[in-house]
Write a protein that holds these residues in place. Structure first.
Motif, PDB file in Angstrom:
ATOM      1  N   ILE A   1       0.724  -1.145  -0.106  1.00 36.89           N
ATOM      2  CA  ILE A   1       0.024   0.107  -0.030  1.00 36.89           C
ATOM      3  C   ILE A   1       0.912   1.265  -0.069  1.00 36.89           C
ATOM      4  N   ARG A   2       1.932   0.871  -0.240  1.00 33.55           N
ATOM      5  CA  ARG A   2       2.942   2.272  -0.314  1.00 33.55           C
ATOM      6  C   ARG A   2       2.962   3.157   0.839  1.00 33.55           C
ATOM      7  N   THR A   3       3.480   2.645   2.002  1.00 31.33           N
ATOM      8  CA  THR A   3       3.348   3.545   3.135  1.00 31.33           C
ATOM      9  C   THR A   3       4.620   3.284   3.942  1.00 31.33           C
ATOM     10  N   SER A   4       4.809   3.902   5.024  1.00 31.84           N
ATOM     11  CA  SER A   4       6.257   3.555   5.845  1.00 31.84           C
ATOM     12  C   SER A   4       5.808   2.322   6.688  1.00 31.84           C
ATOM     13  N   LEU A   5       7.013   1.724   7.289  1.00 28.62           N
ATOM     14  CA  LEU A   5       6.958   0.644   8.064  1.00 28.62           C
ATOM     15  C   LEU A   5       5.954   0.984   9.329  1.00 28.62           C
ATOM     16  N   GLU A   6       6.247   2.120   9.985  1.00 35.37           N
ATOM     17  CA  GLU A   6       5.449   2.493  11.126  1.00 35.37           C
ATOM     18  C   GLU A   6       4.019   2.644  10.853  1.00 35.37           C
ATOM     19  N   SER A   7       3.724   3.010   9.666  1.00 32.90           N
ATOM     20  CA  SER A   7       2.175   3.153   9.387  1.00 32.90           C
ATOM     21  C   SER A   7       1.674   1.839   9.096  1.00 32.90           C
ATOM     22  N   ALA A   8       2.369   0.919   8.428  1.00 35.02           N
ATOM     23  CA  ALA A   8       2.144  -0.418   8.117  1.00 35.02           C
ATOM     24  C   ALA A   8       1.801  -1.099   9.587  1.00 35.02           C
ATOM     25  N   GLU A   9       2.930  -0.952  10.456  1.00 32.70           N
ATOM     26  CA  GLU A   9       2.602  -1.794  11.600  1.00 32.70           C
ATOM     27  C   GLU A   9       1.486  -1.294  12.407  1.00 32.70           C
ATOM     28  N   LYS A  10       0.943   0.187  12.185  1.00 32.29           N
ATOM     29  CA  LYS A  10      -0.486   0.703  13.170  1.00 32.29           C
ATOM     30  C   LYS A  10      -1.604   0.084  12.303  1.00 32.29           C
ATOM     31  N   ILE A  11      -1.574  -0.002  11.220  1.00 39.01           N
ATOM     32  CA  ILE A  11      -2.602  -0.360  10.170  1.00 39.01           C
ATOM     33  C   ILE A  11      -2.843  -2.002  10.718  1.00 39.01           C
ATOM     34  N   LYS A  12      -1.658  -2.776  10.759  1.00 39.33           N
ATOM     35  CA  LYS A  12      -1.772  -4.108  11.084  1.00 39.33           C
ATOM     36  C   LYS A  12      -2.583  -4.304  12.488  1.00 39.33           C
ATOM     37  N   LEU A  13      -1.862  -3.677  13.333  1.00 42.33           N
ATOM     38  CA  LEU A  13      -2.517  -3.604  14.706  1.00 42.33           C
ATOM     39  C   LEU A  13      -4.066  -3.173  14.928  1.00 42.33           C
ATOM     40  N   LYS A  14      -4.187  -2.075  14.071  1.00 41.67           N
ATOM     41  CA  LYS A  14      -5.574  -1.653  13.918  1.00 41.67           C
ATOM     42  C   LYS A  14      -6.578  -2.849  13.380  1.00 41.67           C
ATOM     43  N   LEU A  15      -6.235  -3.467  12.215  1.00 43.56           N
ATOM     44  CA  LEU A  15      -7.042  -4.471  11.557  1.00 43.56           C
ATOM     45  C   LEU A  15      -7.153  -5.695  12.672  1.00 43.56           C
ATOM     46  N   SER A  16      -6.243  -5.882  13.571  1.00 40.29           N
ATOM     47  CA  SER A  16      -6.295  -6.888  14.394  1.00 40.29           C
ATOM     48  C   SER A  16      -7.192  -6.859  15.788  1.00 40.29           C
ATOM     49  N   GLU A  17      -7.457  -5.531  15.823  1.00 37.05           N
ATOM     50  CA  GLU A  17      -8.557  -5.412  17.213  1.00 37.05           C
ATOM     51  C   GLU A  17      -9.745  -5.847  16.905  1.00 37.05           C
ATOM     52  N   PRO A  18     -10.570  -6.236  17.861  1.00 34.47           N
ATOM     53  CA  PRO A  18     -11.729  -6.862  17.786  1.00 34.47           C
ATOM     54  C   PRO A  18     -12.596  -5.754  17.210  1.00 34.47           C
ATOM     55  N   LYS A  19     -13.607  -6.370  16.079  1.00 36.00           N
ATOM     56  CA  LYS A  19     -14.389  -5.511  15.392  1.00 36.00           C
ATOM     57  C   LYS A  19     -15.742  -5.027  16.159  1.00 36.00           C
ATOM     58  N   LYS A  20     -15.884  -3.788  16.102  1.00 35.29           N
ATOM     59  CA  LYS A  20     -17.202  -3.202  16.540  1.00 35.29           C
ATOM     60  C   LYS A  20     -18.093  -2.725  15.675  1.00 35.29           C
ATOM     61  N   LYS A  21     -19.303  -2.821  16.137  1.00 37.59           N
ATOM     62  CA  LYS A  21     -20.559  -2.667  15.189  1.00 37.59           C
ATOM     63  C   LYS A  21     -20.406  -1.325  14.332  1.00 37.59           C
ATOM     64  N   ASP A  22     -19.852  -0.321  15.014  1.00 36.20           N
ATOM     65  CA  ASP A  22     -19.762   0.988  14.245  1.00 36.20           C
ATOM     66  C   ASP A  22     -18.286   1.098  13.631  1.00 36.20           C
ATOM     67  N   ASP A  23     -17.744   0.094  13.424  1.00 37.05           N
ATOM     68  CA  ASP A  23     -16.242   0.408  12.614  1.00 37.05           C
ATOM     69  C   ASP A  23     -16.473   0.630  11.185  1.00 37.05           C
ATOM     70  N   GLU A  24     -15.795   1.215  10.720  1.00 39.96           N
ATOM     71  CA  GLU A  24     -15.841   1.622   9.231  1.00 39.96           C
ATOM     72  C   GLU A  24     -15.440   0.296   8.508  1.00 39.96           C
ATOM     73  N   ASP A  25     -15.728   0.176   7.183  1.00 44.86           N
ATOM     74  CA  ASP A  25     -15.280  -0.795   6.552  1.00 44.86           C
ATOM     75  C   ASP A  25     -13.809  -0.298   5.475  1.00 44.86           C
ATOM     76  N   GLU A  26     -13.572   1.084   5.604  1.00 42.39           N
ATOM     77  CA  GLU A  26     -12.369   1.464   5.028  1.00 42.39           C
ATOM     78  C   GLU A  26     -11.330   1.898   5.938  1.00 42.39           C
ATOM     79  N   ILE A  27     -10.109   2.098   5.766  1.00 41.35           N
ATOM     80  CA  ILE A  27      -9.069   2.864   6.701  1.00 41.35           C
ATOM     81  C   ILE A  27      -8.291   3.721   5.863  1.00 41.35           C
TER      82      ILE A  27
END
Length: 359
Positions: A249-275
């Protein structure tokens, strides 16, 4: 009230260095945690579980230990160090001795001698034995004995699993920890340490595979009939997923790690389908990407690769289909989105996330 023995452990990993100080409790045979800390592993300090820059690694080890000591209220003199990396190797060995007692009764001395016989392997000077773990004892040809002390016999054998490590890796780890002012009283393979904390006795007896997915490596510890029968460290881990995300997705390693952690969080009802993602070299600002696209298109293929490697390893040593208790997952990578589904699909076994203290 009697005070128990103080114990300290340090785990030098590819992404973090963790220290724990505890005291045994004579009253309940448990442990009281006195101090705990973790600090990020410096860039290029540790790679794939091995120290590659002594100075950088030492600085972070000192910081981690000092933080734990401040919490505990005192300094430690001895620590048990967890070791990991592709240099870890496991193999099975057999030792045979004659029972020493004239009346044929097996005692502790016989056990020590037969284990020493199992240790008598032809190893290069660059390798050291860190564990000799009895799988079963055989008395006069009778197998399946867990504790032969007190039994009568003439010939005592042991089938043991032996874990070896690189002498250089152990020396580097010892040197780094020594800068803290503490001595290493023992070295433990990370997969075995995780198994001791997580696996239940029932799982060990049935047959189970513990998979510890760290940042730079994936440790495998296979138990059957209550004992460790196979160990291996694969040179792949959760950092590979982060790297894939950064490239995909052409981003930095720091941003990629944050995205990976964000996607790994338990899903909530009001979560957006996009990041929202900050793309490197793009002056137009953040873009939005579908979470499903990232999970299925980038993360899932790498997880499938990890589990395919685990499956091939089990098959190569004849353990495929011999672990009905399934897979027990631990390590930071075990929280990655889709990791359990991928394991079930590739290995066709039950999967659970390990929690310390159930064994």
């Amino acid at each position: 009230m009697a005070k128990g023995k103080v114990l300290a452990g340090i785990d030098v990993g590819s992404s973090k260095i963790a220290t724990i100080i505890a005291q045994s409790s004579p009253e309940n045979e448990g442990l009281n945690i006195l101090g705990v800390s973790w600090v990020p592993t410096p860039p290029d300090g540790v790679k794939a579980g091995q120290i590659v820059d002594i100075e950088r690694a030492t600085g972070s080890i000192i910081t981690s230990v000092e933080k734990a000591e401040r919490m505990a209220g005192f300094a430690v003199d001895n620590v048990v160090a967890v070791i990991n990396g592709g240099h870890i190797q496991g193999q099975n060995s057999r030792g045979v001795v004659a029972v020493a007692s004239p009346d044929g009764e097996i005692d502790k001395n016989d056990i020590e001698r037969v284990i020493d016989a199992a240790r008598a392997l032809s190893l290069p000077q660059t390798r050291e034995i860190i564990h000799v773990l009895p799988r079963e004892f055989i008395v006069d040809g009778e197998p399946g004995i867990k504790d032969p002390i007190g039994m009568s016999g003439v010939r005592l054998e042991v089938d043991a699993h032996i874990v070896t490590a690189s002498s250089t890796a152990i020396k580097n780890l010892t040197k780094c920890v020594g800068e803290v002012g503490a001595k290493i009283s023992g070295v433990v393979f990370s997969g075995f340490a995780s198994a001791e904390a997580i696996l239940s006795s029932t799982e060990r007896e049935l047959g189970v595979v513990l998979v510890d997915i760290g940042a730079g490596t994936t440790s495998i510890a296979v138990f059957s009939d209550g004992a460790l029968s196979h160990s291996r460290v694969l040179p792949i881990g959760a950092k590979n997923i982060t790297n894939d995300l950064a490239i995909g997705i052409r981003t930095s390693l720091e941003s990629a790690e944050k995205i990976k952690l964000k996607l790994s969080e338990p899903k909530k009802k009001d979560d957006e389908d996009e990041i929202s993602i900050d793309l490197t070299g793009d002056e137009e600002g953040p873009r939005t990407v579908s979470k499903k696209t990232i999970a299925d298109g980038i993360i899932k293929p790498r997880l499938n690769e990890i589990w395919t490697m685990v499956a091939m390893e089990l098959k190569s040593v004849g353990l495929g289909g011999r672990t009905p208790a399934g897979i027990v997952l631990t390590g930071g990578g075990s929280m990655t989105v889709g990791v359990q589904d991928s394991a079930r699909r590739i290995l066709a076994l039950p999967v659970r996330i390990g929690t310390p203290g159930i064994g």
